[in-house]
Structure formats: C-alpha cells, structure tokens
Design a protein around this motif. Structure first.
Motif, mmCIF file in Angstrom:
data_model
loop_
_atom_site.group_PDB
_atom_site.id
_atom_site.type_symbol
_atom_site.label_atom_id
_atom_site.label_comp_id
_atom_site.label_asym_id
_atom_site.label_seq_id
_atom_site.Cartn_x
_atom_site.Cartn_y
_atom_site.Cartn_z
ATOM 1 N N ASN A 79 70.911 38.139 40.632
ATOM 2 C CA ASN A 79 72.364 38.282 40.607
ATOM 3 C C ASN A 79 73.034 38.166 41.988
ATOM 4 O OD1 ASN A 79 74.220 38.457 38.489
ATOM 5 N ND2 ASN A 79 74.925 40.442 39.230
ATOM 6 N N LYS A 139 72.272 33.134 43.715
ATOM 7 C CA LYS A 139 71.368 32.050 44.132
ATOM 8 C C LYS A 139 71.642 30.747 43.382
ATOM 9 C CE LYS A 139 67.044 32.974 43.360
ATOM 10 N NZ LYS A 139 66.682 32.130 42.215
ATOM 11 N N SER A 140 71.784 30.828 42.061
ATOM 12 C CA SER A 140 72.055 29.600 41.296
ATOM 13 C C SER A 140 73.387 28.996 41.722
ATOM 14 C CB SER A 140 72.111 29.891 39.793
ATOM 15 O OG SER A 140 71.008 30.641 39.398
ATOM 16 N N SER A 141 74.374 29.848 41.889
ATOM 17 C CA SER A 141 75.700 29.355 42.293
ATOM 18 C C SER A 141 75.629 28.683 43.658
ATOM 19 C CB SER A 141 76.704 30.510 42.348
ATOM 20 O OG SER A 141 76.709 31.216 41.131
ATOM 21 N N ASP A 150 83.940 35.804 49.439
ATOM 22 C CA ASP A 150 85.313 35.828 48.901
ATOM 23 C C ASP A 150 85.670 37.174 48.274
ATOM 24 O OD1 ASP A 150 84.895 35.407 45.672
ATOM 25 O OD2 ASP A 150 83.333 34.460 46.851
HETATM 26 P P1 GDP Z 1 71.506 34.519 40.585
HETATM 27 O O1 GDP Z 1 71.042 35.475 39.533
HETATM 28 O O2 GDP Z 1 71.134 34.996 41.952
HETATM 29 O O3 GDP Z 1 71.132 33.087 40.350
HETATM 30 O O4 GDP Z 1 73.113 34.608 40.600
HETATM 31 P P2 GDP Z 1 74.216 33.682 39.917
HETATM 32 O O5 GDP Z 1 74.484 32.463 40.732
HETATM 33 O O6 GDP Z 1 73.893 33.490 38.473
HETATM 34 O O7 GDP Z 1 75.503 34.621 40.098
HETATM 35 C C1 GDP Z 1 75.521 35.949 39.622
HETATM 36 C C2 GDP Z 1 76.985 36.349 39.392
HETATM 37 O O8 GDP Z 1 77.683 36.351 40.636
HETATM 38 C C3 GDP Z 1 77.739 35.387 38.482
HETATM 39 O O9 GDP Z 1 78.638 36.127 37.709
HETATM 40 C C4 GDP Z 1 78.476 34.479 39.456
HETATM 41 O O10 GDP Z 1 79.661 33.953 38.920
HETATM 42 C C5 GDP Z 1 78.776 35.442 40.587
HETATM 43 N N1 GDP Z 1 78.849 34.740 41.893
HETATM 44 C C6 GDP Z 1 77.933 33.930 42.435
HETATM 45 N N2 GDP Z 1 78.352 33.447 43.625
HETATM 46 C C7 GDP Z 1 79.584 33.963 43.836
HETATM 47 C C8 GDP Z 1 80.553 33.843 44.888
HETATM 48 O O11 GDP Z 1 80.401 33.156 45.884
HETATM 49 N N3 GDP Z 1 81.711 34.567 44.740
HETATM 50 C C9 GDP Z 1 81.960 35.351 43.650
HETATM 51 N N4 GDP Z 1 83.110 36.028 43.606
HETATM 52 N N5 GDP Z 1 81.069 35.478 42.644
HETATM 53 C C10 GDP Z 1 79.904 34.802 42.726
#
Ligand code: GDP
Length: 202
Positions: free
Chosen positions: A39, A42-44, A150
């Motif tokens: 969470n 990372k994917s984002s 942000d």
């Molecule tokens: P992962 O589990 O590490 O791959 O995380 P995700 O990319 O799935 O993101 C987890 C949550 O954080 C999601 O609800 C995303 O929309 C949110 N998120 C990810 N990057 C950002 C960011 O740069 N800014 C904000 N505000 N939310 C983010």
C-alpha cells in the motif's frame, strides 16, 4: 519547461511473474527491484515511471502472492517485488518472504539497485527497519523514494523529508520525494534509475 520522463518514451514489455528470486532474465541487463510496505504506492509509482495507466497491477492478495513481476525495457529490467508488512500474513508467509528477499539481495549478481519506497507521512515501521538492515548487509545500491507527497503541503513535505532523513540515517540527496498522483519527482527518479544503469539521458 517540464522535463520529459525518459523512461516513459521507451518500449516496455511485461516479461512475466516468477516465484524464483534467482529467475534468469533475457537479455541480461541491469536490474532494479522496487520494494516497500504493501500500500506504499508501488504499483502507482511503476505506472507513473513507465508512463502507463495500468501496466503494474495492484497485487490481488498481498502477503500471499510472493511473485516477482518483471518489466523489460531496452536497457534494463524493473522487478516489482511483493510488498512487505502485510498485517494478515502468517508466520510461514513472513519467513518465506524474508528468504526470498535474502536470496534476491545476496545471490542475484545482475541486481544493480533497489528502489525502496516509504510513505513520506510515516516514520519507518518495524518492517521497514528490518528491511533496511537486510539492505545494509547486502551492500546493494539503494534509491530511497518517499511516496504520496501530494498528501502534504509544501512545509509538511519539508518537515517530513527532514524527519525521514534523520530516522533513516541518510543524507537528503539520497532521497527522492515523489507523487505518482501529481507527477512530482517522477522524471528525476526515472533519470536516476537510468543513470544507475549506466545511461546518460541528459
Ligand atoms: P502498492 O500496494 O504499494 O502497489 O500501492 P498502490 O499503488 O496500489 O497504492 C495504494 C493506494 O495509495 C491506492 O489507493 C492509491 O491510489 C494510493 N496512492 C498511490 N500513490 C499515490 C500518490 O502519489 N498520491 C496519493 N494521494 N495516493 C496514492
């Protein structure tokens, strides 16, 4: 003028999902592994770096899917590692995950660097500290990335950056602040990764 993200203009191919941390990749190129708490964003971040909306998929069952997702670009491979610190992971799952990381960091000579993600808003968790110890032991080059900038205002970012830098025992210039949502720091991180892979993108 906004600089162009140099990774986004490159062709990228999803090479597959692999359970073996020592999976050989073709062709042999520098590799960068992305890791952080589940969470953390990372994917984002991967999607923002690659300039794709949804290439990196959000892991369906965190803690259980201990697979390396590999993205191949012309001059490097990006390895998307499973996130750590998933609260509901069982003891054997945690042990298996630690083993995977240890083998990857110790026995993978093609691994050029680790891109380590932390949420800018929070001090390192116990899992983060444990991972930092593994990293330190491995001696592998690390790029530290503070995500979701942000979510803070400008002075909040300055304060958080100072605090995280101190907690991690790093220098400010070893850390890149990013927002996948807004695009902050993405070009700088892409440039740093390409530079670490031995490419001059200026
Ligand atoms: P992962 O589990 O590490 O791959 O995380 P995700 O990319 O799935 O993101 C987890 C949550 O954080 C999601 O609800 C995303 O929309 C949110 N998120 C990810 N990057 C950002 C960011 O740069 N800014 C904000 N505000 N939310 C983010």
């Amino acid at each position: 003028m906004t600089a162009v993200n140099p990774l986004a203009r490159l062709e990228v191919r999803f090479a597959g999902s692999f359970p073996d941390p020592l999976q050989k990749l073709e062709p042999e190129l520098p590799e960068f592994a992305f890791i952080g708490r589940s969470n953390v964003g990372k994917s984002s971040l991967l999607n923002a770096l690659l300039g794709r909306r949804s290439l990196a998929r959000v892991s369906s069952t965190p803690g259980k899917t201990q697979l390396l997702n590999i993205y191949t670009l012309p001059t490097l491979h990006l390895i998307d590692l499973p996130g750590y610190g998933y609260a509901r992971a069982t003891k054997p799952e945690r042990a298996g995950y630690r083993k995977l990381l240890e083998r990857l960091l110790r026995d993978r000579p093609t691994l050029s660097g680790v891109v380590w993600l932390l949420d800018i808003r929070h001090p390192p968790s116990r899992d983060d500290v444990e991972f930092q110890q593994l990293l330190a032991k491995s001696g592998i080059a690390v790029l530290v990335v503070l995500t979701k900038a942000d979510k803070l205002n400008r002075s909040g970012v300055t304060t958080a950056l100072r605090d995280r830098t101190r907690e991690l025992g790093l220098e400010a210039d070893q850390i890149q602040v990013v927002s996948a949502e807004r695009g902050d720091g993405i070009t700088e991180l892409a440039t740093a990764i390409l530079a670490a892979a031995g490419e001059d993108t200026r």
